[in-house]
Design a protein around this motif. Structure first.
Motif, PDB file in Angstrom:
ATOM      1  N   ILE A 112      -4.963 -17.782 -49.982  1.00 31.79           N
ATOM      2  CA  ILE A 112      -4.986 -17.695 -51.341  1.00 31.79           C
ATOM      3  C   ILE A 112      -6.039 -16.509 -51.786  1.00 31.79           C
ATOM      4  CG2 ILE A 112      -5.401 -18.789 -53.578  1.00 31.79           C
ATOM      5  CD1 ILE A 112      -4.576 -21.297 -52.148  1.00 31.79           C
ATOM      6  N   GLY A 113      -5.827 -15.389 -51.538  1.00 32.37           N
ATOM      7  CA  GLY A 113      -6.747 -14.204 -51.634  1.00 32.37           C
ATOM      8  C   GLY A 113      -6.317 -13.176 -52.534  1.00 32.37           C
ATOM      9  N   VAL A 114      -6.054 -12.079 -51.470  1.00 31.71           N
ATOM     10  CA  VAL A 114      -5.390 -10.925 -51.942  1.00 31.71           C
ATOM     11  C   VAL A 114      -3.863 -11.172 -52.420  1.00 31.71           C
ATOM     12  CG1 VAL A 114      -4.623  -8.664 -51.136  1.00 31.71           C
ATOM     13  CG2 VAL A 114      -7.017  -9.204 -50.967  1.00 31.71           C
ATOM     14  N   SER A 115      -3.119 -11.854 -51.507  1.00 25.53           N
ATOM     15  CA  SER A 115      -1.788 -12.330 -51.786  1.00 25.53           C
ATOM     16  C   SER A 115      -1.633 -13.011 -53.027  1.00 25.53           C
ATOM     17  CB  SER A 115      -1.198 -12.953 -50.526  1.00 25.53           C
ATOM     18  OG  SER A 115      -1.871 -14.442 -50.439  1.00 25.53           O
ATOM     19  N   HIS A 116      -2.364 -13.588 -53.484  1.00 28.82           N
ATOM     20  CA  HIS A 116      -2.134 -14.707 -54.727  1.00 28.82           C
ATOM     21  C   HIS A 116      -3.046 -14.219 -55.929  1.00 28.82           C
ATOM     22  CE1 HIS A 116      -0.735 -17.300 -51.797  1.00 28.82           C
ATOM     23  NE2 HIS A 116      -0.615 -18.238 -52.462  1.00 28.82           N
ATOM     24  N   LEU A 117      -4.229 -13.889 -55.706  1.00 29.82           N
ATOM     25  CA  LEU A 117      -5.092 -13.371 -57.028  1.00 29.82           C
ATOM     26  C   LEU A 117      -4.644 -11.892 -57.288  1.00 29.82           C
ATOM     27  CD1 LEU A 117      -6.895 -15.898 -56.255  1.00 29.82           C
ATOM     28  CD2 LEU A 117      -8.609 -14.495 -57.057  1.00 29.82           C
ATOM     29  N   VAL A 118      -4.263 -11.138 -56.131  1.00 30.48           N
ATOM     30  CA  VAL A 118      -3.854  -9.656 -56.610  1.00 30.48           C
ATOM     31  C   VAL A 118      -2.324  -9.400 -56.456  1.00 30.48           C
ATOM     32  CG1 VAL A 118      -4.146  -7.313 -55.829  1.00 30.48           C
ATOM     33  CG2 VAL A 118      -6.138  -8.946 -55.522  1.00 30.48           C
TER      34      VAL A 118
ATOM     35  N   ILE B 281      10.316  -1.016 -54.261  1.00 26.86           N
ATOM     36  CA  ILE B 281      10.699  -1.511 -52.835  1.00 26.86           C
ATOM     37  C   ILE B 281       9.444  -1.392 -52.030  1.00 26.86           C
ATOM     38  CG2 ILE B 281      11.914  -0.910 -50.434  1.00 26.86           C
ATOM     39  CD1 ILE B 281      13.803  -2.157 -52.317  1.00 26.86           C
ATOM     40  N   PHE B 282       8.569  -0.469 -52.167  1.00 24.48           N
ATOM     41  CA  PHE B 282       7.311  -0.314 -51.570  1.00 24.48           C
ATOM     42  C   PHE B 282       6.437  -1.382 -51.880  1.00 24.48           C
ATOM     43  CE2 PHE B 282       7.658   4.503 -51.171  1.00 24.48           C
ATOM     44  CZ  PHE B 282       8.591   4.338 -50.083  1.00 24.48           C
ATOM     45  N   PHE B 283       6.365  -1.835 -53.516  1.00 25.99           N
ATOM     46  CA  PHE B 283       5.645  -2.990 -53.985  1.00 25.99           C
ATOM     47  C   PHE B 283       6.228  -4.295 -53.394  1.00 25.99           C
ATOM     48  CE2 PHE B 283       4.855  -6.345 -56.845  1.00 25.99           C
ATOM     49  CZ  PHE B 283       3.532  -6.615 -56.670  1.00 25.99           C
ATOM     50  N   LEU B 284       7.490  -4.391 -53.379  1.00 24.84           N
ATOM     51  CA  LEU B 284       8.004  -5.791 -52.717  1.00 24.84           C
ATOM     52  C   LEU B 284       7.716  -5.963 -51.307  1.00 24.84           C
ATOM     53  CD1 LEU B 284      10.131  -7.872 -53.097  1.00 24.84           C
ATOM     54  CD2 LEU B 284      11.919  -6.427 -52.401  1.00 24.84           C
ATOM     55  N   ILE B 285       7.549  -5.105 -50.502  1.00 23.03           N
ATOM     56  CA  ILE B 285       7.339  -4.915 -49.107  1.00 23.03           C
ATOM     57  C   ILE B 285       5.886  -5.519 -49.141  1.00 23.03           C
ATOM     58  CG2 ILE B 285       6.905  -3.618 -47.058  1.00 23.03           C
ATOM     59  CD1 ILE B 285       9.592  -2.320 -47.579  1.00 23.03           C
ATOM     60  N   ALA B 286       4.954  -4.850 -50.114  1.00 23.13           N
ATOM     61  CA  ALA B 286       3.586  -5.069 -49.962  1.00 23.13           C
ATOM     62  C   ALA B 286       3.375  -6.542 -50.373  1.00 23.13           C
ATOM     63  CB  ALA B 286       3.028  -4.071 -50.724  1.00 23.13           C
ATOM     64  N   LEU B 287       4.219  -6.992 -51.077  1.00 19.60           N
ATOM     65  CA  LEU B 287       4.191  -8.421 -51.895  1.00 19.60           C
ATOM     66  C   LEU B 287       4.366  -9.418 -50.580  1.00 19.60           C
ATOM     67  CD1 LEU B 287       3.613 -10.598 -54.029  1.00 19.60           C
ATOM     68  CD2 LEU B 287       6.088 -10.203 -54.534  1.00 19.60           C
ATOM     69  N   ILE B 288       5.651  -9.174 -49.915  1.00 18.74           N
ATOM     70  CA  ILE B 288       6.164  -9.849 -48.905  1.00 18.74           C
ATOM     71  C   ILE B 288       5.163 -10.009 -47.638  1.00 18.74           C
ATOM     72  CG2 ILE B 288       7.973 -10.425 -47.029  1.00 18.74           C
ATOM     73  CD1 ILE B 288       9.891  -9.333 -49.509  1.00 18.74           C
ATOM     74  N   GLY B 289       4.564  -8.679 -47.239  1.00 16.18           N
ATOM     75  CA  GLY B 289       3.660  -8.665 -46.199  1.00 16.18           C
ATOM     76  C   GLY B 289       2.432  -9.594 -46.207  1.00 16.18           C
ATOM     77  N   TRP B 290       2.095 -10.100 -47.258  1.00 16.09           N
ATOM     78  CA  TRP B 290       0.927 -11.197 -47.240  1.00 16.09           C
ATOM     79  C   TRP B 290       1.358 -12.356 -48.097  1.00 16.09           C
ATOM     80  CZ3 TRP B 290      -4.635  -8.853 -47.934  1.00 16.09           C
ATOM     81  CH2 TRP B 290      -5.138  -8.335 -46.758  1.00 16.09           C
ATOM     82  N   MET B 291       2.785 -12.557 -48.033  1.00 16.08           N
ATOM     83  CA  MET B 291       3.029 -13.924 -48.647  1.00 16.08           C
ATOM     84  C   MET B 291       3.724 -14.887 -47.839  1.00 16.08           C
ATOM     85  SD  MET B 291       3.397 -15.770 -51.290  1.00 16.08           S
ATOM     86  CE  MET B 291       2.478 -14.304 -52.451  1.00 16.08           C
ATOM     87  N   PRO B 292       3.023 -15.904 -47.459  1.00 15.31           N
ATOM     88  CA  PRO B 292       1.622 -16.394 -48.118  1.00 15.31           C
ATOM     89  C   PRO B 292       0.612 -15.862 -47.605  1.00 15.31           C
ATOM     90  CG  PRO B 292       2.518 -18.007 -46.649  1.00 15.31           C
ATOM     91  CD  PRO B 292       3.487 -16.918 -46.458  1.00 15.31           C
TER      92      PRO B 292
END
Length: 413
Positions: free
Chosen positions: A21-27, A184-195
């Motif tokens: 719960i840091g960059v993946s969530h807050l950002v 797509i680039f943002f989706l990959i960045a989102l999934i990369g640190w999710m959770p």
């Protein structure tokens, strides 16, 4: 088992939550909601679902064997340990930099610091290092429980209040498209640190060992899995909450997120206060800052701790305490170099860090899958048919998506 006894046993699962719960969530979750509304909830849910078995093996392996997940990697072969070291060295500085710069932005907004984000980051890293060197695990264990509870309460309250507030979006909504490269680039960045990044299971197993040593007791499998599930499910729910808050407050209001750490942090705090009222600024700013500071602290502990353990697996005669300090210094120094380069564009640094984590995810997934079915895990504790199929599907998903990213990023024009 009573609630109080369960709460006392919580530790590594909440440290995992603090790291996640840091960059993946807050950002990233907030950005997903701010940019695309509720359209990417499916991505958050799938990422949490597919990563579950690869994260669960960490507390399970440590509880059963009394050893870290890196020992499981060594049983696969020394090459797996060297591969872990290589991937960690390749990603740790940008990961540490990403979480630290966001923390610095929140600190500047909370305390009104008259210094820039780079210098603030340096101060935060030195404070974190002092806590780790002198406080050890029990400081982390006690500090995190309060922070996670505070953030959970304030986030759920903000979501409820924001859902009933009146926000209007003047511009036409942005529709997410799999045919859009930037999407797509943002989706990959989102999934990369999710959770969280896929090396967190190794961190989790190390914290489980540290808790066992700190409590002078063996790690109990049932308690470990309860601790893990509370942390994992809790972070998944909060990820959806952050996305929803971003959608309610920013997407519906037509607000574009700032690329700088200080600007984004101010917007993040404003999201809460606009829903709860300006009276809540001290509470919200403190909760957000302490959450990100806990992420900075746990990451700064995890990298030298896991690298030390990895080298110990290769050379058992190594002095762990000395190695930990030797790794801690270059992690801090290297992170500061990264930060002075990316100070003005937090989003670029965050996307770079999260994308790197996504690209190496299939490798971690495969290694953890091998550990799930290793001889060290008794047959009755190995994944059943559902988790086995979920693991295999996750490996295929991360592999194909990583290859697709490499293709559209470096090959396709």
């Amino acid at each position: 088992m009573s609630f109080i006894s369960i709460f006392k046993k919580l530790g590594p699962g909440l440290l995992y939550a603090a790291a996640a719960i840091g960059v993946s969530h807050l950002v990233q979750s907030t950005r997903a909601g701010a940019d695309f509304g509720h359209q990417l909830i499916w991505a958050v849910v799938l990422a949490n679902l597919f990563k579950y078995p690869f994260f669960q093996i960490a507390p399970k392996y440590t509880a059963i064997t009394g050893k870290s997940l890196l020992h499981g990697y060594k049983e696969i072969g020394h090459g797996a340990v060297y591969l872990f070291i290589t991937m960690t060295l390749g990603t740790m500085l940008v990961i540490q930099g990403a979480v630290t710069i966001v923390t610095a932005g929140l600190a500047i907004n909370l305390f009104g610091l008259p210094i820039n984000a780079s210098l603030t980051s340096a101060i935060l890293l030195l404070i974190s290092a002092a806590i780790l060197v002198f406080g050890k695990y029990h400081i982390l264990d006690r500090f995190i429980k309060f922070i996670i509870i505070l953030l959970t309460i304030t986030t759920l309250t903000t979501l409820i209040c924001g859902a009933t507030a009146d926000f209007t979006k003047p511009a036409a909504p942005v529709i997410f498209s799999l045919n859009n490269k930037e999407h797509i680039f943002f989706l990959i960045a989102l999934i990369g640190w999710m959770p969280g990044p896929m090396d967190i299971p190794v961190w989790h197993s190390m914290w489980s060992m540290a808790k066992s040593q700190d409590d002078a007791a063996n790690v109990d499998l049932k308690s470990s899995l309860i601790d893990f599930n509370i942390g994992y499910i809790g972070t998944a729910v909060l990820a959806v909450c952050f996305l929803a808050i971003g959608s309610i407050v920013m997407y519906r209001s037509g607000i574009e997120l700032s690329a700088s750490a200080v600007g984004f942090s101010a917007q993040l705090i404003h999201m809460y206060t606009s829903a709860l009222g300006h009276w809540s600024f001290p509470l919200i700013a403190t909760a957000a800052f302490t959450t990100m500071f806990s992420t900075t602290l746990t990451c700064l502990d995890a990298f030298p701790r896991t690298l030390t353990e990895a080298l110990f697996q290769i050379k058992p005669t190594a002095n762990k305490n000395a190695l930990y300090l030797k790794w801690l210094v270059p992690v801090i120094a290297g992170t500061l170099v990264i930060l002075f380069v990316f100070t003005k564009n937090m989003k670029t640094l965050v996307d770079f860090a999260t994308t790197m984590s996504f690209v190496v995810a299939p490798i971690y997934a495969y290694l953890n899958y091998r550990v799930m079915f290793s001889p060290a895990i008794p047959a009755q504790h190995r994944p059943g048919p559902i988790l086995k199929r979920l693991s295999q599907t996750g490996i295929v998903f991360f592999s194909l998506f990583s290859l697709y990213f490499i293709y559209i990023r470096f090959i396709s024009h």
